[in-house]
Design an enzyme around this catalytic site. Structure first.
Site, short mmCIF file in Angstrom:
data_model
loop_
_atom_site.label_atom_id
_atom_site.label_comp_id
_atom_site.label_asym_id
_atom_site.label_seq_id
_atom_site.Cartn_x
_atom_site.Cartn_y
_atom_site.Cartn_z
N TYR A 82 -12.63 17.49 87.60
CA TYR A 82 -12.04 16.93 88.68
C TYR A 82 -13.19 15.88 89.28
O TYR A 82 -14.12 16.50 89.51
CB TYR A 82 -11.52 17.80 89.83
CG TYR A 82 -10.11 18.27 89.63
CD1 TYR A 82 -9.18 17.53 89.26
CD2 TYR A 82 -10.14 19.64 89.35
CE1 TYR A 82 -7.85 18.12 88.92
CE2 TYR A 82 -8.71 20.23 88.96
CZ TYR A 82 -7.56 19.53 88.86
OH TYR A 82 -6.54 20.05 88.46
N ARG A 119 -21.47 42.31 118.94
CA ARG A 119 -20.28 42.03 118.26
C ARG A 119 -19.29 43.17 118.62
O ARG A 119 -18.63 42.99 119.65
CB ARG A 119 -20.33 42.13 116.44
CG ARG A 119 -19.31 41.73 115.92
CD ARG A 119 -19.23 41.59 114.45
NE ARG A 119 -19.62 43.03 113.82
CZ ARG A 119 -19.80 43.20 112.67
NH1 ARG A 119 -20.00 42.32 111.76
NH2 ARG A 119 -20.23 44.68 112.35
N LYS A 170 -14.73 49.97 102.64
CA LYS A 170 -13.71 48.75 103.60
C LYS A 170 -13.33 47.75 102.64
O LYS A 170 -14.26 47.56 101.37
CB LYS A 170 -14.24 48.17 104.66
CG LYS A 170 -15.44 47.67 104.70
CD LYS A 170 -16.40 47.39 105.94
CE LYS A 170 -17.43 46.71 105.84
NZ LYS A 170 -18.44 46.79 107.07
N MET A 181 -9.11 25.61 89.76
CA MET A 181 -8.73 27.12 90.07
C MET A 181 -8.52 27.84 88.74
O MET A 181 -8.61 29.13 89.22
CB MET A 181 -7.06 26.82 90.39
CG MET A 181 -6.15 28.00 91.05
SD MET A 181 -4.57 27.36 91.16
CE MET A 181 -4.52 26.25 92.91
C1 LIG Z 1 -19.67 47.21 106.76
C2 LIG Z 1 -20.44 48.31 107.70
C3 LIG Z 1 -21.51 48.98 107.17
C4 LIG Z 1 -22.05 48.84 105.78
O1 LIG Z 1 -22.88 47.51 105.55
P1 LIG Z 1 -23.66 47.15 104.35
O2 LIG Z 1 -24.40 46.10 104.68
O3 LIG Z 1 -22.66 46.97 103.42
O4 LIG Z 1 -24.32 48.40 103.95
C5 LIG Z 1 -22.15 49.80 108.06
N1 LIG Z 1 -21.73 50.10 109.05
C6 LIG Z 1 -20.70 49.28 109.80
C7 LIG Z 1 -20.35 49.23 111.26
C8 LIG Z 1 -20.09 48.34 108.93
O5 LIG Z 1 -19.08 47.35 109.56
#
Ligand SMILES: *Cc1c(COP(=O)(O)O)cnc(C)c1O
Length: 360
Positions: free
Chosen positions: A254, A130, A35, A302
């Site tokens: 800065y 969550r 992702k 930047m």
């Molecule tokens: C992002 C995610 C993972 C991977 O987590 P890592 O800590 O990067 O290994 C696994 N399961 C779910 C549901 C996630 O959202």
């Protein structure tokens, strides 16, 4: 020579880290989590290299569609599932597997006619609060999904909230809550993210879901990837843009937050928060030049940062500067910026050039 910052992606390290997942959880199949553009590394290039994964997991359906569009034929799991009837149709046509974490998603699957059955992963909330059904709601969701023609195999997953701390008993509590469910209703089970995979063998079920460790980065606090035999995949680098010779009393950058206490060389490096270098990096955060660590001085701009170059008095314009990666773990830069390596990797911006390599 280019002065554009570069993210060099080491595909051999990527395969090494996947192999490390295999060795750690040899009985499990692997959802390689790619992702967020593969944690900033580039989703398509990472998918192409991780041929040995059993499937790819992404957060959103748009990411899954991008993967299919790139020619990826492996199973793809969508960790946030679907939100519209069109999403359900797309999942069916493309063979996506869906996380189902809310009754609204169950409703969509019940009411959307589709041509090819969709495998679903019910998500149960075992303590993270969550996404996911409360354990008490789970059987209702499962019963409803089992009656839907368009739903193929039904699986069960949960997600760990505290696995980044090997000593926190919360992960085992989450496993216990998971194991009290009617697991026989499901074809496959999955619990582990990278931290669970590395720290808690009881989280290795039919599938593991590593993300961060694939990129060579530790999920654990106060640790670096090499502690767990991982190799960094991304090396973020730029070059010395110019060298200044400052006098005692001169202020740099800065706000003039750094004052030279003596006459000293200051190197200006062509990278800044516009490229993804963290603006909150503290003074003293190291960069690597000729394998030597030089400290950041003043504020991150930047497009530029400044470093104290007293340790390399013969430094030249154009020399390579590693911001993180090989020789300088991104975990150190994250710690020094009060964030986590995940955020730094994801934060590399579109104006950085990507270079694909196979290091030995
Ligand atoms: C992002 C995610 C993972 C991977 O987590 P890592 O800590 O990067 O290994 C696994 N399961 C779910 C549901 C996630 O959202």
């Amino acid at each position: 020579m280019t002065f554009i910052p570069q993210a060099t992606i080491d595909h051999r390290a990527l395969r090494h880290n996947l192999q490390k997942v295999r060795e750690t959880a040899p009985e499990s199949r692997i959802w390689a989590v790619i992702k967020a553009n593969a944690y900033g590394h580039g989703m398509e290039r990472v998918a192409a290299t991780l041929q040995a994964a059993d499937g790819f997991a992404v957060a959103r359906i748009e990411e899954a569609q991008r993967l299919r569009h790139a020619g990826v034929t492996k199973p793809i799991l969508i960790l946030e599932g679907v939100f519209t009837a069109g999403d359900v149709e797309s999942a069916s046509e493309n063979g996506f597997q869906l996380t189902v974490h809310h009754l609204q998603q169950v409703g969509l699957l019940e009411t959307t006619p589709i041509n090819f059955p969709v495998e679903c992963w019910l998500k149960v909330d075992t303590g993270m609060h969550r996404l996911g059904f409360a354990p008490s709601q789970l059987s209702e969701a499962a019963l409803r999904l089992q009656k839907v023609n368009g739903v193929g195999d039904l699986h069960l997953m949960t997600h760990l909230a505290n696995a980044d701390d090997r000593n926190d008993p919360a992960s085992l509590k989450q496993c216990e809550r998971f194991d009290r469910l009617t697991l026989s209703s499901y074809t496959d089970l999955s619990i582990a993210n990278s931290a669970g995979l590395l720290a808690f063998e009881e989280t290795h079920r039919d599938w593991v879901r590593p993300g961060i460790m694939l990129y060579g980065v530790t999920p654990f606090q106060h640790s670096i990837g090499s502690d767990d035999g991982l190799q960094p995949v991304m090396t973020f680098s730029s070059r010395v843009l110019t060298l200044n010779h400052c006098n005692a009393g001169d202020r740099v950058g800065y706000g003039g937050t750094f004052e030279c206490l003596e006459s000293m060389p200051v190197a200006v490096i062509g990278v800044g928060y516009g490229d993804g270098y963290p603006r909150h990096a503290k003074p003293g955060t190291p960069v690597l030049i000729r394998n030597q660590r030089l400290p950041l001085i003043g504020r991150v701009s930047m497009d530029m940062i400044c470093v104290d170059a007293r340790a390399l008095p013969d430094l030249q314009i154009g020399e390579e500067v590693v911001l993180w990666g090989e020789g300088l773990p991104v975990e150190l830069i994250a710690q020094s910026s009060e964030t986590i390596a995940y955020e730094l990797l994801c934060g590399i911006t579109g104006r950085v050039d990507f270079i694909d390599v196979e290091k030995d």
